[in-house]
Design an enzyme around this catalytic site. Structure first.
Site, PDB file in Angstrom:
ATOM      1  N   LYS A 155     -16.374   2.739   2.628  1.00  0.00           N
ATOM      2  CA  LYS A 155     -16.328   2.090   3.924  1.00  0.00           C
ATOM      3  C   LYS A 155     -15.479   0.823   3.807  1.00  0.00           C
ATOM      4  CE  LYS A 155     -19.052   4.823   6.323  1.00  0.00           C
ATOM      5  NZ  LYS A 155     -18.505   5.606   7.451  1.00  0.00           N
ATOM      6  N   LYS A 175     -18.041  16.320  12.559  1.00  0.00           N
ATOM      7  CA  LYS A 175     -19.477  16.157  12.421  1.00  0.00           C
ATOM      8  C   LYS A 175     -20.136  17.156  13.361  1.00  0.00           C
ATOM      9  CE  LYS A 175     -19.749  11.247  11.198  1.00  0.00           C
ATOM     10  NZ  LYS A 175     -18.611  11.251  10.296  1.00  0.00           N
TER      11      LYS A 175
END
Ligand SMILES: O=C(O)CCC(=O)c1ccccc1C(=O)O
Ligand SMILES: [Mg+2]
Length: 350
Positions: free
Chosen positions: A152, A257
């Site tokens: 991240k 997703k």
């Protein structure tokens, strides 16, 4: 149709440019189709899906109309009832696919594609952290067998993110592939600057995921033209019609997703279009419980390609709904060979 609410905490919050993910709440769904019971999971995540309250309402409405839902839960997938509730639609779609695969006596992946994978490489998911903690987490992941790490970024100054990536690259060597996920934190100028320094230092990123806000397809297309680093879209696919993202030449990779796209069937449809456009697909969880993680694993295994997927999120949770039949070993997950998802429904609905 049966429903069961659940909540699981993360062992440590996953820190991203858009805040921490600390707890995941959702609903399990069981449906009876083709003489078998199938199970699905809705674990909404605002930003990607409807809210938990809206998800709960959508599923409760369906369950109350039980006569209809029981006769044909599939009708709710096509009639627009769940159009604004992708997590709810995901649960129903996954449960129906699970039941159908069980009825066919095949693993879900094999019921979706004849040449499905039996095991898949997965990336380790590393939250935003200081440079030392990031390097330590990267080394631990590589020692346990991962050869792809997703970091991240975007929560701190991009110069500091480049320093984190540089430290990780130095620690893990040239053979581990590195991905960076900015979770839409940057503007075009900042992303451009980040990519300039990443490329100057030969950090060799597998891709930069969602540097810009979700609706900025043209901005992502410009970054692709200006830089060699591949660009992946994630949030954009939940915000604009995915076909538009493909048509805008905004991505080298689509991060799909299943929870955000509305179910495994939606991922397969989009993956087929992406393939026609020469765009790769990586399937990831939304930090889900075991049922949705297994669903994502089966749908990823049903797709061609050999990129690592973002499915290694079980270890982020401090508890789960059942024993995980697909633990990560040496940076890979094996697809369960039992029919359907490969999990015992009675263990989930007792
Ligand atoms: O891709 C992965 O490695 C795990 C999934 C992940 O990072 C994620 C999980 C929940 C919400 C958003 C994201 C994301 O990809 O941005
Ligand atoms: Mg992402």
């Amino acid at each position: 149709m049966r429903l069961r609410e659940f909540a699981v905490d993360l062992e440590t919050p996953l820190s991203t440019a858009k805040g921490d993910i600390e707890r995941r709440e959702g609903l399990l769904v069981a449906v009876d189709v083709a003489g078998e019971t199938g199970v699905g999971e809705a674990t909404p995540l605002p930003g990607w899906t409807e809210s938990l309250a809206d998800c709960r309402d959508a599923l409760a409405d369906l369950a109350e109309g039980d006569a209809v839902a029981d006769a044909n839960p599939e009708s709710a997938l096509e009639d627009g009832t769940l159009a604004d509730a992708p997590a709810a639609r995901h649960a129903v779609s996954l449960a129906v696919s699970d039941a159908r695969a069980r009825a066919a006596d095949r693993p879900l992946a094999a019921s979706l594609a004849t040449d499905s994978h039996t095991s898949l490489p997965v990336n380790a998911t590393l939250g935003d952290d200081g440079p030392e903690a990031t390097v330590e987490a990267a080394e631990t992941a590589v020692e346990s067998g991962y050869d792809c790490l997703k970091l991240k970024v975007g929560a701190r100054d991009p110069t500091d993110d480049v320093a984190r990536l540089r430290a990780v690259r130095e620690a893990v060597g040239p053979d581990v592939s590195l991905r960076a996920d900015a979770n839409a934190a940057w503007d075009r100028w900042t992303a451009d600057r980040f990519l300039d320094s990443v490329e100057e230092r030969d950090l060799d990123l597998d891709y930069l995921e969602q540097p810009l806000p979700a609706d900025e397809l043209d901005g992502h297309a410009v970054l692709r033209r200006l830089h060699d680093t591949p660009i992946a879209l994630d949030e954009s696919l939940a915000a604009v019609p995915p076909q538009r993202a493909l048509a805008s030449n905004a991505a080298d990779v689509l991060v799909c997703k299943p929870m955000a796209l509305g179910g495994p069937d939606r991922v397969r449809d989009l993956a087929a279009r992406a393939r026609d456009a020469g765009v790769d697909v990586v399937v990831t969880t939304t930090i889900d419980a075991v049922v949705a993680r297994l669903g994502a694993l089966h749908v990823a295994a049903s797709l061609p390609g050999d990129r690592a997927h973002g499915l290694a999120t079980a270890s982020l949770l401090d508890s789960d709904l059942a024993v995980d039949p697909a633990p990560v070993r040496e940076g890979r997950m094996r697809v369960p060979e039992a029919p359907g998802l490969g999990i015992d429904v009675s263990a989930l609905f007792s």
